[in-house]
Design an enzyme around this catalytic site. Structure first.
Site, PDB file in Angstrom:
ATOM      1  N   ASP A  83       0.872  -1.182   0.000  1.00 28.18           N
ATOM      2  CA  ASP A  83       0.000   0.000   0.000  1.00 28.18           C
ATOM      3  C   ASP A  83       0.911   1.235   0.000  1.00 28.18           C
ATOM      4  O   ASP A  83       2.114   1.120  -0.151  1.00 28.18           O
ATOM      5  CB  ASP A  83      -0.949  -0.015   1.210  1.00 28.18           C
ATOM      6  N   CYS A  86       4.414   1.701   2.130  1.00 24.11           N
ATOM      7  CA  CYS A  86       5.467   0.675   2.121  1.00 24.11           C
ATOM      8  C   CYS A  86       6.862   1.216   2.430  1.00 24.11           C
ATOM      9  O   CYS A  86       7.649   0.524   3.068  1.00 24.11           O
ATOM     10  CB  CYS A  86       5.432  -0.172   0.854  1.00 24.11           C
ATOM     11  N   HIS A 296       7.819   0.948  -4.714  1.00 25.06           N
ATOM     12  CA  HIS A 296       7.544  -0.110  -3.743  1.00 25.06           C
ATOM     13  C   HIS A 296       8.874  -0.605  -3.169  1.00 25.06           C
ATOM     14  O   HIS A 296       9.841  -0.780  -3.915  1.00 25.06           O
ATOM     15  CB  HIS A 296       6.794  -1.267  -4.401  1.00 25.06           C
TER      16      HIS A 296
END
Length: 309
Positions: A83, A86, A296
């Protein structure tokens, strides 16, 4: 000011459709509401790479080489829930899992008085957006943030006092399975980032020396001062956006940690291993993360002893 999502899509230019599709599936898997595990169990790093990057595109080849380089230093990887928290999640997890003492800034007497102090000076902080209770009355915000800061101190203290590595890891895993506590800690981190930004902004205005990233942070149209930074960036972290690169520096300064990131898509360039900040203080502890795209972050674990010799 308009709130804009700044994740420019320059990274998308070098991906083929297959990889973009793979990422969509990955994101939908990791952010669906029943996916409770914030940090997945460890997995062999090269096995993970083979599973994720099978193709023969230039990107897949670069990623494989990047993972091979990381595997010289670390044996395993832990997937971090995808999400918009991160970067905070990966950094905090790594910091706690290797913490042996409470950082000095967490020990200071007035640490928990920060929300009160800042709200007393800056009226606009009342528009700070918390993850839960978005409809709450303005007056309660300082109490709520104070609770988050106290929780951060308590958790850091209790985990750093655990001597056995296995027990320490179990305590971290347990904490990152408790959604309410976990998200409260991210609110604490975001508030510390705001506090750091205010300090840097004021230092610069008062003619003191500030790190270069601080100029870059406030050179953006959307964050020319701490109020805009809060409205257009910090309030969106975890909701509609993650951390941008310049905010990784801010996080590092707020925690007084050096964040070392293997940026896999930059393999073969001098940005493959990036340090935030790039001229770290010698006494700052170091945490290591992995990213494939600066959006990410996952975490490498189990440093290979042989490569250290």
């Amino acid at each position: 000011a308009l709130c804009v999502d700044f994740h420019c899509s320059e990274e998308d230019m070098y991906r083929d459709a297959e990889e973009r599709e793979r990422e969509k599936i990955l994101c939908s898997e990791t952010s669906c509401s029943d996916y409770k595990l914030s940090v997945a169990p460890e997995m062999d790093i090269m096995e993970y790479c083979r599973k994720e990057w099978r193709g023969n595109t230039p990107v897949a080849k670069t990623m494989r080489k990047g993972y091979e380089a990381v595997a010289q230093k670390f044996a395993s990887i832990r997937r971090v829930r995808g999400d918009n928290y991160c970067a905070l999640r990966a950094t905090l997890f790594q910091a706690l899992s290797q913490a042996t003492q409470l950082p000095s800034w967490l020990q200071s007497e007035d640490f928990t008085m920060l929300p009160e102090k800042l709200l007393g000076r800056y009226e606009w902080i009342k528009q700070w957006q918390l993850k839960q209770n978005l409809g709450r009355k303005n007056g309660e915000i300082s109490d709520e943030i104070k609770e988050y800061l106290i929780l951060l101190r308590e958790k850091w203290k209790s985990i750093s006092e655990i001597r056995g590595p296995i027990e320490k890891q179990e305590a971290c895993d347990k904490l990152f399975k408790n959604e309410e506590e976990e998200y409260s800690l991210y609110e604490a981190l975001k508030f510390l980032m705001l506090n750091t930004a205010i300090e840097l902004y004021n230092d610069d205005k008062n003619g003191k020396r500030v790190p270069v990233f601080s100029w870059l942070l406030f050179a953006r149209d959307t964050s020319s001062n701490p109020c805009q930074l809060m409205h257009n960036h910090l309030n969106h972290i975890g909701h509609s956006g993650g951390l941008e690169q310049v905010e990784m520096f801010l996080l590092a300064y707020a925690l007084q940690y050096t964040i070392q990131v293997y940026r896999l898509y930059k393999y073969g360039t001098d940005e493959f291993i990036t340090l935030y900040p790039n001229d770290p203080e010698e006494d700052w502890p170091v945490v290591t993360l992995i990213t494939e795209d600066d959006r990410h972050y996952n975490i490498p674990v189990r440093m290979c002893q042989e490569t250290m010799l």
